[in-house]
Structure formats: structure tokens, C-alpha cells
Scaffold this active site. Structure first.
Site, PDB file in Angstrom:
ATOM      1  CG  ASP A 180      59.230   6.090 -22.785  1.00 53.17           C
ATOM      2  OD1 ASP A 180      58.530   7.104 -22.517  1.00 53.17           O
ATOM      3  OD2 ASP A 180      60.156   5.766 -22.336  1.00 53.17           O
TER       4      ASP A 180
ATOM      5  CG  HIS B 140      56.103  13.988 -25.208  1.00 54.29           C
ATOM      6  ND1 HIS B 140      56.797  15.111 -24.605  1.00 54.29           N
ATOM      7  CD2 HIS B 140      55.997  13.017 -23.888  1.00 54.29           C
ATOM      8  CE1 HIS B 140      56.970  15.025 -23.545  1.00 54.29           C
ATOM      9  NE2 HIS B 140      56.608  13.682 -23.030  1.00 54.29           N
TER      10      HIS B 140
HETATM   11  P1  5GP Z   1      57.999  13.191 -20.034  1.00 47.06           P
HETATM   12  O1  5GP Z   1      58.569  12.837 -18.759  1.00 47.06           O
HETATM   13  O2  5GP Z   1      58.508  14.580 -20.610  1.00 47.06           O
HETATM   14  O3  5GP Z   1      56.390  13.307 -19.963  1.00 47.06           O
HETATM   15  O4  5GP Z   1      58.337  11.959 -20.949  1.00 47.06           O
HETATM   16  C1  5GP Z   1      59.715  11.962 -21.625  1.00 47.06           C
HETATM   17  C2  5GP Z   1      59.627  10.288 -22.015  1.00 47.06           C
HETATM   18  O5  5GP Z   1      60.558  10.395 -22.908  1.00 47.06           O
HETATM   19  C3  5GP Z   1      60.086   9.651 -20.828  1.00 47.06           C
HETATM   20  O6  5GP Z   1      58.849   8.610 -20.349  1.00 47.06           O
HETATM   21  C4  5GP Z   1      61.458   8.969 -21.126  1.00 47.06           C
HETATM   22  O7  5GP Z   1      61.378   7.790 -20.873  1.00 47.06           O
HETATM   23  C5  5GP Z   1      61.358   8.893 -22.677  1.00 47.06           C
HETATM   24  N1  5GP Z   1      62.725   9.462 -23.182  1.00 47.06           N
HETATM   25  C6  5GP Z   1      63.790  10.184 -23.008  1.00 47.06           C
HETATM   26  N2  5GP Z   1      65.122  10.186 -23.545  1.00 47.06           N
HETATM   27  C7  5GP Z   1      64.375   9.025 -24.478  1.00 47.06           C
HETATM   28  C8  5GP Z   1      65.199   8.508 -25.548  1.00 47.06           C
HETATM   29  O8  5GP Z   1      66.416   9.050 -25.817  1.00 47.06           O
HETATM   30  N3  5GP Z   1      64.633   7.671 -26.648  1.00 47.06           N
HETATM   31  C9  5GP Z   1      63.223   7.235 -26.347  1.00 47.06           C
HETATM   32  N4  5GP Z   1      62.775   6.537 -27.171  1.00 47.06           N
HETATM   33  N5  5GP Z   1      62.484   7.923 -25.230  1.00 47.06           N
HETATM   34  C10 5GP Z   1      63.113   8.650 -24.445  1.00 47.06           C
END
Ligand code: 5GP
Length: 117
Positions: free
Chosen positions: A33, A102
Site C-alpha cells: 500500500d 481488494h
Molecule cells: P480502500 O480505501 O479502497 O479500502 O483502499 C485503497 C487503498 O489503496 C488505500 O489504502 C490507498 O493507500 C491505496 N492506494 C491508492 N492509490 C494507490 C497507488 O497508486 N498505489 C498503491 N500501491 N496503493 C494505492
């Protein structure tokens, strides 16, 4: 009809944007992440963009969900002590920002601050 914008995770699968990839097979990719909330914070992501959240995935392809859990367990063993928190945010008000299902794998010295994200 217009084609929807690819999610950030589709762009990572396509190598359109870089990521620190720690695992890949035909169905799944896993990478660190970008904003880690724990010493080890990995995202385990199916390559298909068919499913927006865990309920859709569980209904549509339970074997793929089981594979995601197996990969999460293996990576937590390889990269940490094999103990981990597995989080699927589902819906905007629950903290989901990327609508391509995810698993967050959080491991190593977890405290309350990594509970709610
Ligand atoms: P959600 O908030 O949808 O559960 O998780 C999305 C995750 O994707 C977040 O923890 C965020 O830090 C991660 N994330 C967003 N953009 C990117 C990116 O460009 N690269 C990586 N490696 N992680 C990302």
C-alpha cells in the site's frame, strides 16, 4: 456508451503505473500500500475488475475469494510473523476509495490506530 475509467488497480495490473509488487499469478496481484497503516501493509487484488466489493466477489467467484485469502496468509508468513488483520472495506462510508475489490493485509505490531483506518 462510454467506457468507465480504469481504477488505479487496473492501471497497476496493466503496468500503466508502478507499484511495489510482492506477488503475482494469473488471477491475483499483490503490492505494498502506498500509504501503509502497519509495518507490513499489502493489498491483495484480483486482476479482474468485475467485482467492486467482497460481497460481489463472494457471490460471483467464491474460489477467487478463497485464493485471495490463501495469498494473504502466505504473504503474511513470508513478510511478517504469519499473523495479520485482513480487511475488506465495502462502501464509501466504510472507507472504501477504490471500487475494485481488494484485501488489506496488515501485519506486525498492530495497535488500535490501524483498526479503523
Ligand atoms: P480502500 O480505501 O479502497 O479500502 O483502499 C485503497 C487503498 O489503496 C488505500 O489504502 C490507498 O493507500 C491505496 N492506494 C491508492 N492509490 C494507490 C497507488 O497508486 N498505489 C498503491 N500501491 N496503493 C494505492
Amino acid at each position: 456508451m462510454s467506457t468507465p475509467e480504469p481504477t488505479i488497480f487496473e492501471r497497476i495490473v496493466a503496468r500503466d503505473i508502478p507499484a511495489d509488487i510482492v506477488f503475482e499469478n494469473d488471477d491475483i496481484i499483490a503490492f505494498r500500500d502506498i500509504a501503509p497503516k502497519a509495518p507490513v501493509h499489502l493489498l491483495v487484488v484480483p486482476k479482474t475488475s468485475e467485482f467492486a466489493n467482497i460481497a460481489e466477489l463472494a457471490n460471483g467467484d467464491p474460489d477467487l475469494l478463497a485464493e485471495i485469502v490463501a495469498v494473504a496468509d502466505k504473504l503474511a508468513t513470508e513478510q511478517s510473523n504469519g499473523e495479520y488483520r485482513l480487511i475488506f472495506n465495502s462502501g464509501e462510508s466504510a472507507g472504501q476509495t477504490v471500487f475494485h475489490v481488494h484485501a488489506h493485509v496488515l501485519s506486525g505490531s498492530l495497535d488500535e490506530s490501524s483498526l479503523g483506518r
